[in-house]
Motif scaffolding. Sequence first.
Motif, short mmCIF file in Angstrom:
data_model
loop_
_atom_site.label_atom_id
_atom_site.label_comp_id
_atom_site.label_asym_id
_atom_site.label_seq_id
_atom_site.Cartn_x
_atom_site.Cartn_y
_atom_site.Cartn_z
N ASN A 90 0.87 -1.15 0.15
CA ASN A 90 -0.02 -0.02 -0.10
C ASN A 90 0.96 1.29 0.11
OD1 ASN A 90 0.64 0.61 2.87
ND2 ASN A 90 -0.49 -1.09 3.28
N ALA A 91 0.13 2.41 -0.03
CA ALA A 91 0.96 3.55 0.09
C ALA A 91 0.82 4.03 1.41
CB ALA A 91 0.35 4.64 -0.88
N PHE A 92 1.95 3.61 2.36
CA PHE A 92 1.93 3.80 3.67
C PHE A 92 2.71 5.10 3.87
CE2 PHE A 92 4.20 3.54 7.54
CZ PHE A 92 3.17 3.23 8.65
N VAL A 93 2.14 5.95 4.75
CA VAL A 93 2.79 7.34 5.14
C VAL A 93 2.62 7.50 6.45
CG1 VAL A 93 2.92 8.14 2.74
CG2 VAL A 93 1.10 8.81 4.32
N SER A 94 3.47 8.27 7.17
CA SER A 94 3.21 8.48 8.52
C SER A 94 4.01 10.07 8.88
CB SER A 94 3.75 7.39 9.34
OG SER A 94 3.56 7.81 10.85
N TYR A 95 3.11 10.94 9.08
CA TYR A 95 3.72 12.16 9.07
C TYR A 95 3.15 13.18 10.27
CZ TYR A 95 4.82 11.18 3.99
OH TYR A 95 5.06 10.69 3.15
N THR A 96 3.70 14.39 10.31
CA THR A 96 3.21 15.17 11.48
C THR A 96 2.08 16.03 11.03
OG1 THR A 96 4.95 17.10 10.67
CG2 THR A 96 5.63 15.32 12.28
N TYR A 97 1.60 16.85 12.05
CA TYR A 97 0.55 17.66 11.60
C TYR A 97 0.80 18.89 11.07
CZ TYR A 97 -2.56 14.27 14.01
OH TYR A 97 -3.19 13.17 14.54
N ASP A 98 2.01 19.23 10.37
CA ASP A 98 2.52 20.58 10.09
C ASP A 98 1.43 21.37 9.23
OD1 ASP A 98 4.85 19.95 11.28
OD2 ASP A 98 5.89 19.57 9.32
N GLY A 99 0.44 20.50 8.60
CA GLY A 99 -0.42 21.37 7.54
C GLY A 99 -1.61 21.76 8.56
N LEU A 100 -1.70 21.41 10.08
CA LEU A 100 -2.82 21.98 10.62
C LEU A 100 -2.46 22.55 11.96
CD1 LEU A 100 -5.25 18.54 10.71
CD2 LEU A 100 -5.68 20.76 9.92
N LYS A 101 -1.48 22.80 12.05
CA LYS A 101 -0.95 23.57 13.48
C LYS A 101 -1.90 24.77 13.69
CE LYS A 101 4.01 22.40 13.77
NZ LYS A 101 5.43 22.91 13.58
N GLY A 102 -2.47 24.88 15.12
CA GLY A 102 -3.15 25.86 15.19
C GLY A 102 -4.89 25.84 14.92
N GLN A 103 -4.96 24.65 14.11
CA GLN A 103 -6.09 24.60 13.49
C GLN A 103 -6.88 23.21 14.18
OE1 GLN A 103 -6.40 25.23 9.11
NE2 GLN A 103 -4.31 25.34 9.24
N LYS A 104 -7.79 22.96 13.72
CA LYS A 104 -8.85 21.78 14.00
C LYS A 104 -9.17 20.86 12.95
CE LYS A 104 -11.15 23.99 18.10
NZ LYS A 104 -12.34 24.20 18.85
N LEU B 297 -1.20 15.98 3.56
CA LEU B 297 -0.22 14.97 3.14
C LEU B 297 1.08 15.69 2.87
CD1 LEU B 297 -2.24 12.24 1.72
CD2 LEU B 297 -0.92 12.04 3.64
N THR B 298 0.90 16.74 1.95
CA THR B 298 1.93 17.23 1.02
C THR B 298 2.81 18.21 2.27
OG1 THR B 298 0.74 17.36 -1.00
CG2 THR B 298 2.76 18.86 -0.57
N LYS B 299 2.10 19.13 3.03
CA LYS B 299 2.68 19.69 3.94
C LYS B 299 3.39 18.90 5.04
CE LYS B 299 -0.15 23.83 3.25
NZ LYS B 299 -1.05 24.77 4.12
N GLY B 300 2.65 17.69 5.44
CA GLY B 300 3.32 16.75 6.51
C GLY B 300 4.85 16.38 5.95
N TYR B 301 4.68 15.81 4.73
CA TYR B 301 5.84 15.48 4.04
C TYR B 301 6.92 16.29 3.87
CZ TYR B 301 8.36 12.77 0.68
OH TYR B 301 9.73 12.14 -0.14
N GLU B 302 6.76 17.59 3.96
CA GLU B 302 7.70 18.81 3.46
C GLU B 302 9.09 18.57 4.05
OE1 GLU B 302 8.80 21.68 0.82
OE2 GLU B 302 6.77 20.55 1.11
#
Length: 365
Positions: A214-228, A257-262
Amino acid sequence: MSKKQKKVKRARMNPETKEKLQTGFLTLINNDAAIKAAREYHWWMPIILAVCGVILTLVPSFVTNMQVNMGEAVLSANGTSVANGLAKFQADLKEKNIDFGVNADGLLSYDEATAKTLYNAGGTETTANYYYEAKSDVTGEPQLRVVFTEDMVSQTYLNALSQREVSTTTEVAGSDGTTSETITKTTYRVSVLAFKPSGFSFAAYPDRSTSTSNAFVSYTYDGLKGQKLSSLTPEGSLTSDPQAFVSSTRSNYRNLLTKGYESEKISLAWKNVGILAGINGGIVILLGFVLFLVTRGKNNPYRVITLWECQKIAYWEAMAPAILALGLGFLFNASMSSIGMFLFLFLYGMRIMWTSMKAFSPQGK
């Protein structure tokens, strides 16, 4: 009064400098020029040229790695079920007025009891395999499974959670007129999204996939900081305009996904640059040593050339293959990245081989 015309003398290039420039450019295509430049010119010139050549070989790989869009890669190649499932998950969050926030440090804060009010499949509150499941309104097949967990999530865990066993019964007619039933069990895969305090993991499968890959990815919430999480829910309604709602949800998760992978993308790109620079730089030094060994023959008239001079010859000859690898690298990296990485090694090896066979061989003269 008559104006006196002043004769301005044009500064002429020093003949020696002019010869060095001509020979330097000629080293791009002429091995004899490279030998002459290595033996007669300043030692620092070929070193600068070799370093610049190695840098040129790194550009295609670095640019290709930096252009990776993880959101497109994960959500564009896995069918429509994943996007529909994400849209239903966000719609259910909105309908039940459930929302969890991500603080400025990128940590998700959620209440486990509240999260479990979303869960609708896999077991009960007392069992471990309890999760949210989005199903197709047409076929009833699962499209996405979502869990909130405090534990570390591995690809093995998501693979286990993604399993969906389907039994198919087939009636087989016997020769005596009787029929028998044959039950065939097939394990399909369902995409799984896991939210953790420090990040999210996603295992995306194509529609009705039976493969464990599968396309397995595991990233941070960089694209959601300060948001919900509600910020991933588009305007409108899934029931009134499903196509627009699904498309907008897919776009929002692509951005996540893109910002989390940055940060990982930048780190990975520089690591690849370092590895490739070490390989290409090492090859340049190694093939300089090969040229030295080629000239060690007892009757070879070039045995007077020293090891350092052979190294400088190899440095001078590195630029032309590097320029070719730069141009061809972008062409091959678009479709065959593995070939693009080895272009310089192939082109440079061919030139060094030609030098050893022709320029350093009395029979080749």
